[in-house]
Design a protein around this motif. Structure first.
Motif, mmCIF file in Angstrom:
data_model
loop_
_atom_site.group_PDB
_atom_site.id
_atom_site.type_symbol
_atom_site.label_atom_id
_atom_site.label_comp_id
_atom_site.label_asym_id
_atom_site.label_seq_id
_atom_site.Cartn_x
_atom_site.Cartn_y
_atom_site.Cartn_z
ATOM 1 N N UNK A 23 0.790 -1.091 -0.352
ATOM 2 C CA UNK A 23 -0.360 -0.267 0.244
ATOM 3 C C UNK A 23 0.632 0.952 0.076
ATOM 4 N N UNK A 24 0.224 2.397 -0.687
ATOM 5 C CA UNK A 24 1.615 3.484 -0.860
ATOM 6 C C UNK A 24 0.147 4.523 -0.922
ATOM 7 N N UNK A 25 1.393 4.759 0.207
ATOM 8 C CA UNK A 25 0.668 6.745 0.608
ATOM 9 C C UNK A 25 1.739 8.264 -0.360
ATOM 10 N N UNK A 26 0.725 8.870 -0.623
ATOM 11 C CA UNK A 26 1.407 10.038 -1.213
ATOM 12 C C UNK A 26 0.893 10.922 -1.091
ATOM 13 N N UNK A 27 1.462 12.360 -1.156
ATOM 14 C CA UNK A 27 0.450 14.049 -1.781
ATOM 15 C C UNK A 27 -0.040 14.060 -3.621
ATOM 16 N N UNK A 56 -3.863 14.328 4.498
ATOM 17 C CA UNK A 56 -4.503 13.603 4.283
ATOM 18 C C UNK A 56 -4.484 12.402 5.739
ATOM 19 N N UNK A 57 -5.020 11.535 6.820
ATOM 20 C CA UNK A 57 -4.696 10.567 7.403
ATOM 21 C C UNK A 57 -3.537 10.204 7.850
ATOM 22 N N UNK A 81 -3.723 8.996 1.711
ATOM 23 C CA UNK A 81 -2.912 10.420 1.248
ATOM 24 C C UNK A 81 -2.120 10.664 2.524
ATOM 25 N N UNK A 82 -1.336 11.318 2.487
ATOM 26 C CA UNK A 82 -0.391 12.361 3.486
ATOM 27 C C UNK A 82 -0.419 14.011 2.785
ATOM 28 N N UNK A 84 4.491 11.877 -9.569
ATOM 29 C CA UNK A 84 4.268 11.208 -8.067
ATOM 30 C C UNK A 84 4.181 9.671 -8.562
ATOM 31 N N UNK A 85 2.647 9.538 -9.034
ATOM 32 C CA UNK A 85 2.130 7.960 -9.225
ATOM 33 C C UNK A 85 3.165 6.842 -9.866
ATOM 34 N N UNK A 86 3.641 7.589 -10.460
ATOM 35 C CA UNK A 86 5.191 5.710 -11.546
ATOM 36 C C UNK A 86 6.035 6.173 -10.104
ATOM 37 N N UNK A 87 6.952 7.465 -10.070
ATOM 38 C CA UNK A 87 7.658 7.200 -8.930
ATOM 39 C C UNK A 87 7.715 6.819 -7.904
#
Length: 570
Positions: free
Chosen positions: A10-14, A228-229, A202-203, A25-28
């Protein structure tokens, strides 16, 4: 690891407002996840653009198409990395509508799953079209995958329907500021249906950064709760959180799982939690809420209540309860929850003796009910038809006012003849219901109570699994906006507790009693301290009437009733 083991991530990002930057960002993040060699990567909700739009035209302009460059790049990356990818975007459909949809790509870069969100929250309803059909359960070499997103998991129906149709792994993409999604709603979906959950949140800001401060000032929501929490996580079918990310950092979490474990649906006593469901009794869940008005709400603004723990069963427990209940009532409690005073093994070993003891318990607790107070516990009783049944009770000065027999069959109470309904009871302070341990694990049970206008429920509990006390009953209270007393037989699994509904509830409305604290639906939680025998609390029955978590998003009446067929299929 078994031969069936796979690695999930599971990947979280802004995500911001620049679609090209978001794609980068998605590809990275997919490249970053690939360093852990996963077989499946789940990404957050709304990966193409923040869920914040100036107009319908703006929403469409920043959305993607299934054959456009954004998703083509994701598909290419899935192929390069030879990994299954779940990405969620707003998608412009052929008819011109825009949907919030989770999309599953194979390691060959093919789109093999497309699931549109069933319930939107707040302003999302102004721009996005909801699903008209249940999402697919996708057969893959990894196992059977189901997809859902964010608000669809705050209530039980969308994930439940996927699990009932055979999904082993549920992939949840989130766009959530709410801290109780990660601590409560996400993890409970695994053990209630015995499936794996892979959830990515997300964050960073969920509002365009140039207007963060004005939005905070206008809504009264502190800046930190406009982000995002996090807490992206992977949860096992028994409710164990296998991996969990931080609340505020870009991160990828991994876990090795065996999807076939999700095909084993039995509790420790041998009860199959899917086969023992009672879909013939759930029919109202898939019927139009417009034709299901609540009974008149009569809940008092406040209710003094208590949970007690005699720390023993049998006659020793009864003697202690006979002391604790009057103590609670003298302190002002009008509703007192007592744990079961006989455990399942004791009852099964000598049912006639247990039935005799039950009469003694009822009479003892009846004598404690002074000044218009009531007591709830669970006991074996013989019904008017002569059949023995395990019952949750409400006892008043006149005796037993409500005997709610167990509805779902379970192995440990195999002697109990099931009944075909959940009852409610009108008391001076509101409409209450009581429920036995082995009915409380089914999300449908509490949903039916909510639809019947119950404002307060009591569960005298003999827990079998840790999730029941850790997340299960608390989530039931939150999901349905019902005050709850959970009186648990003392065990290493946890303590009894009470939940009191927050009176300031609907997001983006004026809150008078508390500042916005990042909780979406979780009520106030009061846990009986270890070693203590009495917990006095104030409940808020009248607060149960407000179930609107955000504009146009009612936790009960906005359930996706048209898509609940698998829940009610007989």
């Amino acid at each position: 690891m078994s031969n069936n083991t796979i690695r999930v991530a599971a990947a979280q990002f802004h995500v911001g407002t620049d679609v090209d930057a978001n794609l980068a960002t998605v590809l990275r993040m997919l490249d970053k996840a690939a360093e852990g060699k996963p077989d499946l990567v789940v990404l957050p909700e709304f990966c193409n653009h923040l869920s914040w739009y100036d107009s319908q035209e703006h929403c469409a302009a920043v959305s993607v198409t299934l054959d456009g460059p954004f998703l083509a790049a994701v598909a290419k990356k899935a192929r390069e990395l030879s990994v299954h990818v779940v990405v969620n975007c707003t998608v412009v459909r052929d008819n011109g509508t825009v949907t919030g949809s989770s999309l599953l790509y194979s390691p060959q870069g093919q789109l093999i799953g497309d699931n549109t969100k069933q319930i939107y929250i707040g302003h999302e309803n102004d721009f996005l079209e909801s699903a008209h059909a249940p999402g697919p359960v996708v057969e893959t070499p990894l196992g059977r995958l189901g997809l859902y997103a964010c608000m669809d998991g705050v209530i039980n129906e969308p994930p439940r329907t996927l699990a009932l149709r055979g999904a082993q792994i549920l992939c949840n993409s989130l766009n959530s500021f709410a801290s109780d999604e990660g601590s409560l709603h996400v993890p409970v979906r695994a053990p209630e249906s015995r499936v794996f959950i892979v959830a990515a949140n997300k964050v960073g800001p969920l509002v365009p950064e140039p207007i963060l401060v004005p939005v905070s000032e206008a809504t009264g929501i502190p800046l930190k709760f406009l982000s995002g929490a996090g807490e992206s996580q992977i949860v096992a079918p028994d409710g164990t959180v296998l991996a969990c990310a931080s609340m505020d950092r870009e991160e990828v979490v991994f876990a090795d799982i065996d999807p076939s474990q999700a095909d084993y649906k039995r509790r420790a006593d041998g009860t199959d939690v899917i086969a023992s469901r009672r879909p013939e009794l759930y029919q109202a869940i898939s019927q139009d809420p417009a034709n299901q008005p609540y009974p008149q709400w009569k809940g008092a603004a406040e209710l003094a209540a208590a949970v007690v723990d005699p720390m023993a069963v049998g006659r020793e427990g009864l003697r202690e309860a006979a002391s604790l209940v009057p103590q609670a009532i003298a302190g002002g409690a009008r509703l007192v929850a007592v744990p079961p005073l006989l455990d399942a093994d004791t009852i099964a070993a000598d049912l006639p003796a247990a039935l005799d003891f039950a009469g003694e318990v009822v009479e003892t607790l009846r004598q404690c009910c002074e000044g218009g107070s009531f007591v709830s516990t669970s006991l074996p009783l013989r019904g008017e038809d002569g059949e023995p049944r395990y019952c949750a009770l409400v006892i008043g000065a006149e005796g037993v006012l409500l005997a709610q027999a167990q509805v779902h069959r379970s192995v440990r109470f195999a002697w109990s003849a099931p009944v075909d309904e959940f009852k409610t009871l009108e008391l001076p302070f509101g409409r209450i219901a009581v429920m036995t341990s082995d009915d409380s694990i089914y999300p449908e049970s509490f949903r039916l109570l909510a639809m019947a206008g119950v404002d307060t429920a009591v569960v005298p509990l003999e827990p079998m699994e840790a999730w029941e006390l850790r997340t299960g009953l608390l989530e039931r209270s939150a999901e349905n906006r019902i005050n709850l007393l959970a009186a648990a037989i003392g065990s290493p699994l946890g303590q009894g507790f009470a939940t009191a509904l927050q009176r300031d509830f609907t997001v983006l409305t004026e809150w008078k009693e508390r500042p916005f604290d990042g909780l979406l639906s979780q009520p106030e939680l009061h846990v009986l301290p270890a070693g203590e025998k009495l917990l006095a609390v104030t409940l808020y029955p009248a607060a149960a009437e407000n179930k609107e978590v955000s504009r146009n998003t009612d936790l009960v009446t906005n359930r996706p009733w048209k898509l609940c067929g698998p829940i009610t299929a007989v």
